[in-house]
Motif scaffolding. Structure first.
Motif, mmCIF file in Angstrom:
data_model
loop_
_atom_site.group_PDB
_atom_site.id
_atom_site.type_symbol
_atom_site.label_atom_id
_atom_site.label_comp_id
_atom_site.label_asym_id
_atom_site.label_seq_id
_atom_site.Cartn_x
_atom_site.Cartn_y
_atom_site.Cartn_z
ATOM 1 N N LEU A 9 9.321 9.092 -7.602
ATOM 2 C CA LEU A 9 9.233 8.178 -8.428
ATOM 3 C C LEU A 9 9.481 8.926 -9.743
ATOM 4 C CD1 LEU A 9 8.727 4.900 -8.293
ATOM 5 C CD2 LEU A 9 6.463 5.276 -9.014
ATOM 6 N N VAL A 10 10.233 8.265 -10.697
ATOM 7 C CA VAL A 10 10.509 8.881 -11.922
ATOM 8 C C VAL A 10 10.370 8.002 -12.936
ATOM 9 C CG1 VAL A 10 11.657 11.025 -11.277
ATOM 10 C CG2 VAL A 10 13.120 8.877 -11.693
ATOM 11 N N LEU A 11 10.122 8.217 -14.111
ATOM 12 C CA LEU A 11 9.895 7.456 -15.359
ATOM 13 C C LEU A 11 10.906 8.009 -16.654
ATOM 14 C CD1 LEU A 11 8.414 5.425 -17.390
ATOM 15 C CD2 LEU A 11 7.121 7.122 -17.902
ATOM 16 N N ARG A 12 11.963 7.286 -17.050
ATOM 17 C CA ARG A 12 12.897 7.621 -18.149
ATOM 18 C C ARG A 12 12.269 6.664 -19.243
ATOM 19 N NH1 ARG A 12 17.169 5.988 -20.576
ATOM 20 N NH2 ARG A 12 17.303 4.162 -19.136
ATOM 21 N N SER A 13 12.093 7.076 -20.365
ATOM 22 C CA SER A 13 11.795 6.465 -21.818
ATOM 23 C C SER A 13 13.072 6.017 -22.133
ATOM 24 C CB SER A 13 10.950 7.362 -22.741
ATOM 25 O OG SER A 13 9.397 7.692 -22.281
ATOM 26 N N PHE A 72 0.818 -1.234 -0.020
ATOM 27 C CA PHE A 72 -0.096 -0.097 -0.070
ATOM 28 C C PHE A 72 0.881 1.228 -0.039
ATOM 29 C CE2 PHE A 72 -3.057 -3.165 1.293
ATOM 30 C CZ PHE A 72 -4.281 -2.710 0.708
ATOM 31 N N GLN A 73 2.209 1.018 -0.106
ATOM 32 C CA GLN A 73 3.179 2.381 -0.182
ATOM 33 C C GLN A 73 2.744 3.065 -1.495
ATOM 34 O OE1 GLN A 73 6.996 0.969 0.737
ATOM 35 N NE2 GLN A 73 6.570 0.863 3.142
ATOM 36 N N PRO A 74 2.916 4.178 -1.636
ATOM 37 C CA PRO A 74 2.277 5.140 -2.750
ATOM 38 C C PRO A 74 2.918 4.557 -3.985
ATOM 39 C CG PRO A 74 2.885 6.444 -1.110
ATOM 40 C CD PRO A 74 3.107 5.166 -0.437
ATOM 41 N N TRP A 75 4.385 4.484 -3.642
ATOM 42 C CA TRP A 75 5.266 4.277 -5.043
ATOM 43 C C TRP A 75 4.937 2.872 -5.563
ATOM 44 C CZ3 TRP A 75 6.669 6.738 -0.474
ATOM 45 C CH2 TRP A 75 7.100 6.154 0.721
ATOM 46 N N VAL A 83 11.531 2.865 -14.377
ATOM 47 C CA VAL A 83 10.889 3.530 -13.345
ATOM 48 C C VAL A 83 11.785 3.376 -12.405
ATOM 49 C CG1 VAL A 83 9.055 3.858 -11.419
ATOM 50 C CG2 VAL A 83 8.625 3.437 -13.918
ATOM 51 N N ARG A 84 12.257 4.561 -11.640
ATOM 52 C CA ARG A 84 13.196 4.789 -10.487
ATOM 53 C C ARG A 84 12.652 5.048 -9.128
ATOM 54 N NH1 ARG A 84 16.658 8.938 -8.994
ATOM 55 N NH2 ARG A 84 16.282 9.668 -11.289
ATOM 56 N N LEU A 85 12.945 4.681 -8.114
ATOM 57 C CA LEU A 85 12.184 5.020 -6.800
ATOM 58 C C LEU A 85 13.570 5.212 -5.966
ATOM 59 C CD1 LEU A 85 10.292 5.117 -4.377
ATOM 60 C CD2 LEU A 85 10.991 2.911 -3.884
ATOM 61 N N SER A 86 13.532 6.733 -5.392
ATOM 62 C CA SER A 86 14.537 7.065 -4.625
ATOM 63 C C SER A 86 14.132 7.201 -3.094
ATOM 64 C CB SER A 86 14.976 8.428 -4.809
ATOM 65 O OG SER A 86 15.508 8.473 -6.296
ATOM 66 N N GLY A 87 15.126 7.223 -2.059
ATOM 67 C CA GLY A 87 15.123 7.430 -0.840
ATOM 68 C C GLY A 87 14.015 8.477 -0.085
ATOM 69 N N ASP A 88 13.806 9.603 -1.085
ATOM 70 C CA ASP A 88 12.811 10.620 -0.753
ATOM 71 C C ASP A 88 11.353 10.384 -1.063
ATOM 72 O OD1 ASP A 88 12.864 11.031 -3.317
ATOM 73 O OD2 ASP A 88 13.558 12.984 -3.271
ATOM 74 N N GLY A 89 11.214 9.015 -1.747
ATOM 75 C CA GLY A 89 9.728 8.679 -1.774
ATOM 76 C C GLY A 89 9.287 9.108 -3.210
ATOM 77 N N GLU A 121 13.763 12.945 -17.480
ATOM 78 C CA GLU A 121 13.057 11.936 -16.837
ATOM 79 C C GLU A 121 11.907 12.702 -16.387
ATOM 80 O OE1 GLU A 121 15.884 9.196 -14.018
ATOM 81 O OE2 GLU A 121 15.487 11.117 -13.195
ATOM 82 N N THR A 122 10.483 11.962 -16.411
ATOM 83 C CA THR A 122 9.113 12.434 -15.933
ATOM 84 C C THR A 122 8.729 12.098 -14.528
ATOM 85 O OG1 THR A 122 8.517 12.183 -18.143
ATOM 86 C CG2 THR A 122 6.828 12.617 -16.539
ATOM 87 N N MET A 123 8.662 13.127 -13.622
ATOM 88 C CA MET A 123 8.119 12.739 -12.216
ATOM 89 C C MET A 123 6.745 12.369 -12.241
ATOM 90 S SD MET A 123 9.247 13.081 -9.206
ATOM 91 C CE MET A 123 10.684 14.467 -9.306
ATOM 92 N N LEU A 124 6.751 11.006 -11.553
ATOM 93 C CA LEU A 124 5.392 10.147 -11.405
ATOM 94 C C LEU A 124 4.907 10.519 -10.081
ATOM 95 C CD1 LEU A 124 6.275 6.715 -12.940
ATOM 96 C CD2 LEU A 124 4.992 8.690 -14.095
#
Length: 338
Positions: free
Chosen positions: A265-269, A124-127, A257-263, A275-278
């Motif tokens: 989530l970014v998408l790179r085609s 259930f974590q948003p990422w 899609v990359r998840l970072s420690g600050d929560g 990168e696009t911020m999700l």
């Protein structure tokens, strides 16, 4: 049903704080009592306090009881609550003391027409919910790899975990049974059922009884691999290493899609530099992206609608079977086909 659902909590320890906070913020539910062997701890919840489960249930007639106690108490409490007529029970993980006991609890609940849900909040974590949407939309093409690197940075030295959760030190099975069970569930939530497992576990801190680092790899029928890389000695770039617990990379033929420690989530085609911020980084209320609140809200919505929640005790058995397979793979040094 008139009025909010009445909720009681059993267990007023460290993690119970997150449960009680979430209940106070959920529309359609009201926390009416808290029970603990130490009634002074229960009184800190600022609702009617009990040290006797039978008396609490009898006097409050709860719609939902939330069990936030150690595994060796789970089956007895579940059995007691079912016999008392409670129709929805949420139970923390690790769920019961063995797979056999967990199956027995699930069967008893099913036979009694009781909703029994395991409090498995990481899915259930948003990422991870956002990743599920990206997968559903097909934006990554053929997904080939997923890696989660758990880096909590809280496991070094002889005093590791003593201030927060001291029982961690005495668990003979630790990293997988206590922590990585979350990611077994996340991998199944995102990708379905694995067809093979390989694991390599180790103990780095001599103060612990169980393993605190290691890897496991889930193989899937389409050839995809999901990798858990966990090390509680090491950290990652985050002001709060227990927000995301680590970093992740989800890779497909059309992008990643990359998840970072600050929560965030970014998408790179594929082939792109930008990168696009999700999901933007933000200050989250509650535990790990407000995931406890999200799970408990989901249960309330399902009760009110007469629907089946995620992570029922019966469905959760697959997680426990995969956990056992991970330990067997580590002991044997072999890849296990499922």
């Amino acid at each position: 049903m008139s009025g909010p659902l009445k909720v009681c909590c059993i267990g007023a320890g460290y993690f119970g704080l997150f449960h009680r906070d979430a209940w106070t913020r959920i529309n359609g539910a009201e926390l009416v009592a808290c029970c603990d062997n130490d009634i002074e701890q229960a009184r800190k919840a600022q609702v009617p306090a009990y040290d006797d489960v039978d008396a609490m249930v009898r006097e409050t007639s709860p719609d939902i009881v939330d069990i936030i106690t150690p595994p060796d108490t789970h089956f007895g409490l579940i059995e007691k609550l079912i016999h008392a007529g409670v129709k929805t029970i949420i139970c923390q993980k690790p769920f019961c003391v063995s797979g056999a006991q967990a199956r027995q609890a699930a069967e008893l609940a099913q036979q009694s027409g009781v909703r029994l849900i395991v409090h498995e909040n990481f899915r259930f974590q948003p990422w991870f919910r956002a990743m599920k949407t990206v997968l559903h939309d097909g934006r990554l093409g053929e997904v080939q790899n997923f890696t989660f690197r758990l880096r909590t940075g809280d496991g070094q030295g002889p005093d590791a975990y003593l201030e927060r959760q001291p029982y961690f030190q005495t668990m003979e099975r630790f990293l997988i049974h206590e922590t990585a069970i979350h990611y077994i569930d996340v991998f199944r939530f995102l990708f379905g059922e694995p067809t093979s497992i390989y694991a390599d576990l180790r103990k780095l801190n001599p103060a612990l009884a169980g393993e605190d680092a290691g890897h496991f790899i889930f193989g899937f029928e389409n050839g995809m691999r999901a990798v858990f890389d966990g090390n509680r000695h090491l950290d990652h770039a985050s002001h709060n290493t227990r927000l995301t617990f680590g970093e992740a990379l989800l890779e497909g033929t059309k992008g990643c899609v990359r998840l970072s420690g600050d929560g965030s989530l970014v998408l790179r085609s594929f082939g792109a530099m930008e990168e696009t911020m999700l999901l933007k980084p933000q200050i989250w209320t509650g535990f790990a992206g407000n995931s406890v609140h999200a799970l408990q809200s989901h249960v309330v919505e399902c009760v009110l609608r007469g629907e089946t929640p995620e992570n029922t005790a019966r469905e959760y058995q697959a997680n426990l079977e995969l956990e056992e397979a991970i330990y067997r793979s580590d002991e044997s040094g072999m890849r296990i086909k499922l």
